[in-house]
Design a protein around this motif. Structure first.
Motif, PDB file in Angstrom:
ATOM      1  N   GLU A   1       0.652   2.359 -13.189  1.00 54.35           N
ATOM      2  CA  GLU A   1       1.425   2.989 -12.111  1.00 54.35           C
ATOM      3  C   GLU A   1       0.495   3.218 -10.927  1.00 54.35           C
ATOM      4  O   GLU A   1      -0.488   3.967 -11.025  1.00 54.35           O
ATOM      5  CB  GLU A   1       2.030   4.310 -12.577  1.00 54.35           C
ATOM      6  CG  GLU A   1       2.920   4.975 -11.524  1.00 54.35           C
ATOM      7  CD  GLU A   1       3.703   6.144 -12.102  1.00 54.35           C
ATOM      8  OE1 GLU A   1       4.780   5.894 -12.694  1.00 54.35           O
ATOM      9  OE2 GLU A   1       3.230   7.292 -11.968  1.00 54.35           O
TER      10      GLU A   1
ATOM     11  N   HIS B   1       4.152   9.273  -0.275  1.00 55.65           N
ATOM     12  CA  HIS B   1       2.811   8.894  -0.713  1.00 55.65           C
ATOM     13  C   HIS B   1       1.949   8.349   0.426  1.00 55.65           C
ATOM     14  O   HIS B   1       1.003   7.599   0.190  1.00 55.65           O
ATOM     15  CB  HIS B   1       2.886   7.868  -1.853  1.00 55.65           C
ATOM     16  CG  HIS B   1       3.272   8.451  -3.168  1.00 55.65           C
ATOM     17  ND1 HIS B   1       4.553   8.869  -3.444  1.00 55.65           N
ATOM     18  CD2 HIS B   1       2.543   8.718  -4.278  1.00 55.65           C
ATOM     19  CE1 HIS B   1       4.607   9.360  -4.671  1.00 55.65           C
ATOM     20  NE2 HIS B   1       3.407   9.282  -5.196  1.00 55.65           N
ATOM     21  N   ASN B   2       2.254   8.754   1.645  1.00 58.72           N
ATOM     22  CA  ASN B   2       1.439   8.304   2.763  1.00 58.72           C
ATOM     23  C   ASN B   2       0.149   9.100   2.911  1.00 58.72           C
ATOM     24  O   ASN B   2      -0.760   8.676   3.629  1.00 58.72           O
ATOM     25  CB  ASN B   2       2.240   8.379   4.075  1.00 58.72           C
ATOM     26  CG  ASN B   2       3.304   7.300   4.157  1.00 58.72           C
ATOM     27  OD1 ASN B   2       3.095   6.177   3.690  1.00 58.72           O
ATOM     28  ND2 ASN B   2       4.455   7.638   4.738  1.00 58.72           N
TER      29      ASN B   2
ATOM     30  N   LEU C   1       0.833   3.998  -6.764  1.00 59.13           N
ATOM     31  CA  LEU C   1       1.691   4.305  -5.626  1.00 59.13           C
ATOM     32  C   LEU C   1       0.819   4.722  -4.447  1.00 59.13           C
ATOM     33  O   LEU C   1      -0.190   5.405  -4.621  1.00 59.13           O
ATOM     34  CB  LEU C   1       2.663   5.441  -5.967  1.00 59.13           C
ATOM     35  CG  LEU C   1       3.536   5.239  -7.213  1.00 59.13           C
ATOM     36  CD1 LEU C   1       4.366   6.490  -7.494  1.00 59.13           C
ATOM     37  CD2 LEU C   1       4.436   4.025  -7.054  1.00 59.13           C
TER      38      LEU C   1
ATOM     39  N   GLY D   1       3.430   3.862   2.256  1.00 57.06           N
ATOM     40  CA  GLY D   1       4.643   3.052   2.352  1.00 57.06           C
ATOM     41  C   GLY D   1       5.653   3.399   1.286  1.00 57.06           C
ATOM     42  O   GLY D   1       6.855   3.173   1.459  1.00 57.06           O
ATOM     43  N   TYR D   2       5.191   3.969   0.171  1.00 61.38           N
ATOM     44  CA  TYR D   2       6.098   4.461  -0.866  1.00 61.38           C
ATOM     45  C   TYR D   2       6.471   5.899  -0.502  1.00 61.38           C
ATOM     46  O   TYR D   2       5.614   6.658  -0.033  1.00 61.38           O
ATOM     47  CB  TYR D   2       5.429   4.419  -2.235  1.00 61.38           C
ATOM     48  CG  TYR D   2       6.353   4.794  -3.376  1.00 61.38           C
ATOM     49  CD1 TYR D   2       7.290   3.881  -3.850  1.00 61.38           C
ATOM     50  CD2 TYR D   2       6.301   6.058  -3.949  1.00 61.38           C
ATOM     51  CE1 TYR D   2       8.149   4.219  -4.883  1.00 61.38           C
ATOM     52  CE2 TYR D   2       7.158   6.404  -4.983  1.00 61.38           C
ATOM     53  CZ  TYR D   2       8.089   5.481  -5.442  1.00 61.38           C
ATOM     54  OH  TYR D   2       8.945   5.827  -6.457  1.00 61.38           O
ATOM     55  N   PRO D   3       7.747   6.290  -0.670  1.00 60.32           N
ATOM     56  CA  PRO D   3       8.183   7.624  -0.257  1.00 60.32           C
ATOM     57  C   PRO D   3       7.258   8.742  -0.739  1.00 60.32           C
ATOM     58  O   PRO D   3       6.897   8.803  -1.914  1.00 60.32           O
ATOM     59  CB  PRO D   3       9.575   7.735  -0.879  1.00 60.32           C
ATOM     60  CG  PRO D   3      10.062   6.318  -0.932  1.00 60.32           C
ATOM     61  CD  PRO D   3       8.851   5.503  -1.241  1.00 60.32           C
TER      62      PRO D   3
ATOM     63  N   TRP E   1       4.021  -0.799  -9.419  1.00 58.83           N
ATOM     64  CA  TRP E   1       3.095  -0.707  -8.296  1.00 58.83           C
ATOM     65  C   TRP E   1       3.912  -0.742  -7.009  1.00 58.83           C
ATOM     66  O   TRP E   1       4.754  -1.618  -6.826  1.00 58.83           O
ATOM     67  CB  TRP E   1       2.130  -1.880  -8.276  1.00 58.83           C
ATOM     68  CG  TRP E   1       1.187  -1.970  -9.436  1.00 58.83           C
ATOM     69  CD1 TRP E   1       0.938  -1.034 -10.382  1.00 58.83           C
ATOM     70  CD2 TRP E   1       0.332  -3.082  -9.742  1.00 58.83           C
ATOM     71  NE1 TRP E   1      -0.012  -1.475 -11.274  1.00 58.83           N
ATOM     72  CE2 TRP E   1      -0.404  -2.723 -10.908  1.00 58.83           C
ATOM     73  CE3 TRP E   1       0.110  -4.331  -9.158  1.00 58.83           C
ATOM     74  CZ2 TRP E   1      -1.331  -3.593 -11.490  1.00 58.83           C
ATOM     75  CZ3 TRP E   1      -0.807  -5.185  -9.734  1.00 58.83           C
ATOM     76  CH2 TRP E   1      -1.534  -4.821 -10.893  1.00 58.83           C
ATOM     77  N   SER E   2       3.651   0.192  -6.114  1.00 57.20           N
ATOM     78  CA  SER E   2       4.337   0.173  -4.822  1.00 57.20           C
ATOM     79  C   SER E   2       3.516   0.904  -3.762  1.00 57.20           C
ATOM     80  O   SER E   2       3.365   2.136  -3.822  1.00 57.20           O
ATOM     81  CB  SER E   2       5.724   0.810  -4.935  1.00 57.20           C
ATOM     82  OG  SER E   2       6.404   0.726  -3.695  1.00 57.20           O
ATOM     83  N   ALA E   3       2.995   0.139  -2.852  1.00 56.02           N
ATOM     84  CA  ALA E   3       2.297   0.665  -1.682  1.00 56.02           C
ATOM     85  C   ALA E   3       2.516  -0.355  -0.570  1.00 56.02           C
ATOM     86  O   ALA E   3       1.594  -1.085  -0.188  1.00 56.02           O
ATOM     87  CB  ALA E   3       0.822   0.869  -1.965  1.00 56.02           C
ATOM     88  N   PRO E   4       3.731  -0.433  -0.044  1.00 54.73           N
ATOM     89  CA  PRO E   4       4.103  -1.485   0.912  1.00 54.73           C
ATOM     90  C   PRO E   4       3.179  -1.595   2.123  1.00 54.73           C
ATOM     91  O   PRO E   4       2.909  -2.704   2.611  1.00 54.73           O
ATOM     92  CB  PRO E   4       5.518  -1.084   1.324  1.00 54.73           C
ATOM     93  CG  PRO E   4       6.045  -0.329   0.164  1.00 54.73           C
ATOM     94  CD  PRO E   4       4.880   0.432  -0.364  1.00 54.73           C
ATOM     95  N   SER E   5       2.685  -0.467   2.598  1.00 56.72           N
ATOM     96  CA  SER E   5       1.791  -0.502   3.764  1.00 56.72           C
ATOM     97  C   SER E   5       0.445  -1.140   3.431  1.00 56.72           C
ATOM     98  O   SER E   5      -0.328  -1.494   4.334  1.00 56.72           O
ATOM     99  CB  SER E   5       1.565   0.921   4.298  1.00 56.72           C
ATOM    100  OG  SER E   5       2.773   1.488   4.740  1.00 56.72           O
TER     101      SER E   5
END
Length: 244
Positions: A214, A223-224, A216, A219-221, A237-241
Protein backbone atom coordinates in the motif's frame (compact mmCIF):
# COMPACT_ATOMS: atom_id res chain seq x y z
CA UNK A 1 60.52 -44.68 28.45
CA UNK A 2 59.55 -45.10 24.76
CA UNK A 3 55.83 -45.30 25.61
CA UNK A 4 56.09 -42.19 27.77
CA UNK A 5 57.64 -40.24 24.88
CA UNK A 6 54.93 -41.47 22.48
CA UNK A 7 52.16 -40.46 24.89
CA UNK A 8 53.77 -37.02 25.28
CA UNK A 9 53.95 -36.54 21.53
CA UNK A 10 50.35 -37.63 21.09
CA UNK A 11 49.24 -35.17 23.75
CA UNK A 12 51.02 -32.34 21.97
CA UNK A 13 49.41 -33.29 18.65
CA UNK A 14 45.93 -33.44 20.22
CA UNK A 15 46.33 -30.08 21.95
CA UNK A 16 47.55 -28.50 18.74
CA UNK A 17 44.60 -29.94 16.81
CA UNK A 18 42.14 -28.62 19.36
CA UNK A 19 43.68 -25.18 19.22
CA UNK A 20 43.49 -25.11 15.42
CA UNK A 21 39.89 -26.37 15.44
CA UNK A 22 38.97 -23.72 17.99
CA UNK A 23 40.48 -21.00 15.84
CA UNK A 24 38.60 -22.25 12.79
CA UNK A 25 35.30 -22.32 14.69
CA UNK A 26 35.81 -18.79 15.99
CA UNK A 27 36.76 -17.55 12.55
CA UNK A 28 33.55 -18.90 11.06
CA UNK A 29 31.19 -17.64 13.74
CA UNK A 30 29.65 -14.19 13.60
CA UNK A 31 30.06 -12.13 16.74
CA UNK A 32 27.26 -12.19 19.32
CA UNK A 33 24.58 -9.53 19.30
CA UNK A 34 22.34 -8.15 22.04
CA UNK A 35 19.18 -8.77 20.02
CA UNK A 36 19.61 -12.00 18.10
CA UNK A 37 22.65 -14.10 17.16
CA UNK A 38 22.74 -16.49 14.23
CA UNK A 39 24.64 -19.69 14.93
CA UNK A 40 24.94 -21.07 11.40
CA UNK A 41 25.21 -19.95 7.80
CA UNK A 42 21.89 -20.01 5.95
CA UNK A 43 21.18 -20.84 2.33
CA UNK A 44 18.43 -22.26 0.16
CA UNK A 45 16.75 -25.24 1.76
CA UNK A 46 17.25 -24.07 5.35
CA UNK A 47 14.22 -23.70 7.61
CA UNK A 48 13.64 -22.48 11.12
CA UNK A 49 13.27 -19.44 13.35
CA UNK A 50 16.74 -18.21 12.41
CA UNK A 51 15.59 -18.04 8.79
CA UNK A 52 12.49 -16.07 9.78
CA UNK A 53 14.60 -13.64 11.79
CA UNK A 54 16.79 -13.13 8.74
CA UNK A 55 13.73 -12.62 6.52
CA UNK A 56 12.50 -9.82 8.79
CA UNK A 57 15.79 -7.98 8.36
CA UNK A 58 15.96 -8.36 4.57
CA UNK A 59 12.23 -7.81 4.05
CA UNK A 60 13.04 -4.44 2.49
CA UNK A 61 14.80 -6.09 -0.46
CA UNK A 62 12.14 -8.19 -2.26
CA UNK A 63 12.42 -6.34 -5.64
CA UNK A 64 9.88 -4.18 -7.44
CA UNK A 65 6.29 -4.85 -6.41
CA UNK A 66 7.11 -7.92 -4.34
CA UNK A 67 6.65 -8.75 -0.66
CA UNK A 68 8.90 -11.27 1.05
CA UNK A 69 7.09 -14.01 2.99
CA UNK A 70 8.25 -14.34 6.60
CA UNK A 71 7.69 -18.09 6.69
CA UNK A 72 10.99 -19.40 8.01
CA UNK A 73 11.73 -21.17 4.73
CA UNK A 74 14.85 -20.14 2.78
CA UNK A 75 13.64 -20.34 -0.79
CA UNK A 76 14.62 -18.51 -4.00
CA UNK A 77 12.83 -15.29 -2.94
CA UNK A 78 14.77 -15.15 0.33
CA UNK A 79 18.05 -15.88 -1.46
CA UNK A 80 17.30 -13.06 -3.91
CA UNK A 81 16.46 -10.66 -1.07
CA UNK A 82 19.70 -11.57 0.72
CA UNK A 83 21.61 -10.98 -2.52
CA UNK A 84 20.08 -7.50 -2.89
CA UNK A 85 20.86 -6.72 0.74
CA UNK A 86 24.46 -7.81 0.18
CA UNK A 87 24.72 -5.72 -2.98
CA UNK A 88 23.25 -2.68 -1.21
CA UNK A 89 26.03 -2.78 1.39
CA UNK A 90 28.92 -3.79 -0.84
CA UNK A 91 29.21 -7.35 0.46
CA UNK A 92 30.01 -10.48 -1.48
CA UNK A 93 26.64 -11.09 -3.15
CA UNK A 94 25.98 -14.82 -3.30
CA UNK A 95 22.57 -15.11 -1.63
CA UNK A 96 24.07 -17.08 1.26
CA UNK A 97 23.77 -15.51 4.72
CA UNK A 98 27.02 -16.06 6.55
CA UNK A 99 29.30 -14.19 8.92
CA UNK A 100 29.73 -11.13 6.69
CA UNK A 101 26.00 -10.71 6.19
CA UNK A 102 25.14 -11.25 9.86
CA UNK A 103 27.81 -8.81 11.01
CA UNK A 104 26.34 -6.13 8.74
CA UNK A 105 22.90 -6.80 10.22
CA UNK A 106 24.38 -6.53 13.73
CA UNK A 107 25.79 -3.13 12.78
CA UNK A 108 22.37 -2.04 11.56
CA UNK A 109 20.30 -3.00 14.61
CA UNK A 110 19.90 -1.97 18.22
CA UNK A 111 19.52 -4.39 21.11
CA UNK A 112 15.72 -4.34 20.85
CA UNK A 113 15.96 -5.63 17.25
CA UNK A 114 14.93 -2.32 15.69
CA UNK A 115 17.14 -0.88 12.95
CA UNK A 116 19.43 1.90 14.16
CA UNK A 117 17.54 4.73 12.47
CA UNK A 118 14.04 3.90 13.73
CA UNK A 119 12.42 3.18 17.09
CA UNK A 120 9.26 1.64 18.46
CA UNK A 121 8.41 5.00 20.03
CA UNK A 122 8.24 6.83 16.71
CA UNK A 123 6.13 4.04 15.20
CA UNK A 124 3.63 4.38 18.04
CA UNK A 125 2.66 7.86 19.15
CA UNK A 126 -0.73 6.59 20.28
CA UNK A 127 -0.09 4.54 23.44
CA UNK A 128 2.80 2.63 24.92
CA UNK A 129 0.90 -0.67 25.19
CA UNK A 130 0.17 -1.15 21.47
CA UNK A 131 -3.37 -2.14 22.44
CA UNK A 132 -6.76 -1.14 21.12
CA UNK A 133 -6.13 -1.74 17.44
CA UNK A 134 -7.41 -4.33 14.99
CA UNK A 135 -4.90 -6.98 16.12
CA UNK A 136 -3.28 -7.99 19.39
CA UNK A 137 -0.71 -5.66 20.90
CA UNK A 138 2.02 -8.23 20.24
CA UNK A 139 1.05 -8.52 16.57
CA UNK A 140 0.86 -4.75 16.09
CA UNK A 141 4.33 -4.38 17.56
CA UNK A 142 5.67 -7.22 15.39
CA UNK A 143 4.17 -5.61 12.29
CA UNK A 144 5.82 -2.32 13.18
CA UNK A 145 9.20 -4.03 13.50
CA UNK A 146 8.96 -5.44 9.99
CA UNK A 147 8.02 -2.01 8.65
CA UNK A 148 11.02 -0.45 10.36
CA UNK A 149 13.35 -2.81 8.51
CA UNK A 150 11.64 -1.93 5.26
CA UNK A 151 12.08 1.74 6.11
CA UNK A 152 15.76 1.13 6.82
CA UNK A 153 16.16 -0.36 3.34
CA UNK A 154 14.24 2.56 1.82
CA UNK A 155 16.34 5.08 3.71
CA UNK A 156 19.55 3.47 2.50
CA UNK A 157 18.30 3.40 -1.10
CA UNK A 158 17.54 7.13 -0.85
CA UNK A 159 21.16 7.87 -0.04
CA UNK A 160 20.93 7.38 3.73
CA UNK A 161 19.00 10.62 4.02
CA UNK A 162 16.85 10.85 7.17
CA UNK A 163 13.15 10.23 6.65
CA UNK A 164 10.68 11.36 9.28
CA UNK A 165 7.67 9.43 10.49
CA UNK A 166 4.55 11.31 11.59
CA UNK A 167 2.18 8.43 12.34
CA UNK A 168 2.39 4.69 12.86
CA UNK A 169 0.25 2.40 14.99
CA UNK A 170 -3.12 3.76 16.07
CA UNK A 171 -5.69 2.36 18.45
CA UNK A 172 -9.31 2.73 17.36
CA UNK A 173 -9.66 5.89 19.46
CA UNK A 174 -6.43 7.40 18.10
CA UNK A 175 -7.44 6.54 14.55
CA UNK A 176 -10.86 8.13 15.01
CA UNK A 177 -9.30 11.28 16.43
CA UNK A 178 -6.97 11.46 13.43
CA UNK A 179 -9.88 11.09 11.03
CA UNK A 180 -8.58 7.76 9.76
CA UNK A 181 -10.57 5.20 7.82
CA UNK A 182 -12.28 2.43 9.77
CA UNK A 183 -10.19 -0.02 7.72
CA UNK A 184 -6.93 1.90 8.11
CA UNK A 185 -3.77 -0.20 8.18
CA UNK A 186 -2.60 2.00 11.04
CA UNK A 187 -4.91 -0.12 13.22
CA UNK A 188 -2.71 -3.11 12.40
CA UNK A 189 0.59 -1.43 13.20
CA UNK A 190 1.84 -1.93 9.65
CA UNK A 191 1.30 1.58 8.24
CA UNK A 192 3.57 4.61 8.41
CA UNK A 193 3.06 8.20 7.34
CA UNK A 194 6.23 10.05 6.33
CA UNK A 195 6.97 13.77 6.12
CA UNK A 196 9.99 15.97 5.47
CA UNK A 197 12.78 15.22 3.01
CA UNK A 198 13.28 13.39 0.68
CA UNK A 199 10.27 14.58 -1.29
CA UNK A 200 7.03 12.64 -1.06
CA UNK A 201 7.37 11.60 -4.70
CA UNK A 202 10.89 10.30 -4.13
CA UNK A 203 9.64 8.28 -1.18
CA UNK A 204 6.62 6.70 -2.87
CA UNK A 205 8.44 5.99 -6.12
CA UNK A 206 11.30 4.23 -4.35
CA UNK A 207 9.02 2.43 -1.87
CA UNK A 208 7.76 0.23 -4.71
CA UNK A 209 11.03 -1.72 -4.47
CA UNK A 210 10.97 -2.24 -0.71
CA UNK A 211 8.05 -4.49 0.15
CA UNK A 212 5.08 -2.13 0.57
CA UNK A 213 1.77 -3.24 -0.92
CA UNK A 214 0.00 0.00 0.00
CA UNK A 215 1.59 3.23 -1.22
CA UNK A 216 -0.33 6.50 -1.21
CA UNK A 217 0.95 10.00 -1.89
CA UNK A 218 0.44 13.33 -3.65
CA UNK A 219 -2.59 13.34 -5.90
CA UNK A 220 -4.46 10.77 -3.82
CA UNK A 221 -7.22 12.36 -1.67
CA UNK A 222 -5.90 13.77 1.63
CA UNK A 223 -2.33 12.67 0.91
CA UNK A 224 -0.72 15.77 -0.55
CA UNK A 225 1.07 16.54 2.71
CA UNK A 226 2.61 13.14 3.44
CA UNK A 227 3.57 9.76 2.01
CA UNK A 228 1.73 6.71 3.33
CA UNK A 229 3.31 3.22 3.24
CA UNK A 230 1.66 0.06 4.52
CA UNK A 231 1.13 -3.65 4.04
CA UNK A 232 -2.02 -5.38 2.88
CA UNK A 233 -2.98 -8.60 1.12
CA UNK A 234 -3.35 -6.97 -2.31
CA UNK A 235 -1.47 -4.13 -3.95
CA UNK A 236 -2.91 -0.61 -3.89
CA UNK A 237 -0.59 2.15 -5.10
CA UNK A 238 -1.88 5.64 -5.85
CA UNK A 239 0.10 8.85 -6.05
CA UNK A 240 -1.04 10.41 -9.35
CA UNK A 241 1.08 13.54 -8.94
CA UNK A 242 4.12 11.27 -8.79
CA UNK A 243 3.18 9.12 -11.76
CA UNK A 244 1.93 6.21 -9.66
Amino acid sequence: MYRRVVRCLLSIVMLTSLAVAGNVAMAGTARADGCYTWGRSLSQGATGEDVRQLQIRVSGYPAYGAVLALDGSYGPATAAAVTRFQQAYGLSADGVAGQQTFNKIYELQDNDCTPVHFTYAELNRCNSTWSGGAVSAAQARANALVNMWKLEALRHALGDRPINTSSGFRSSSCNSAAGGSATSRHLYGDAIDLTGSPTFCQIVQRARYHGFNEILGPGYPDHNDHAHLANRSTRFWSAPSCGI
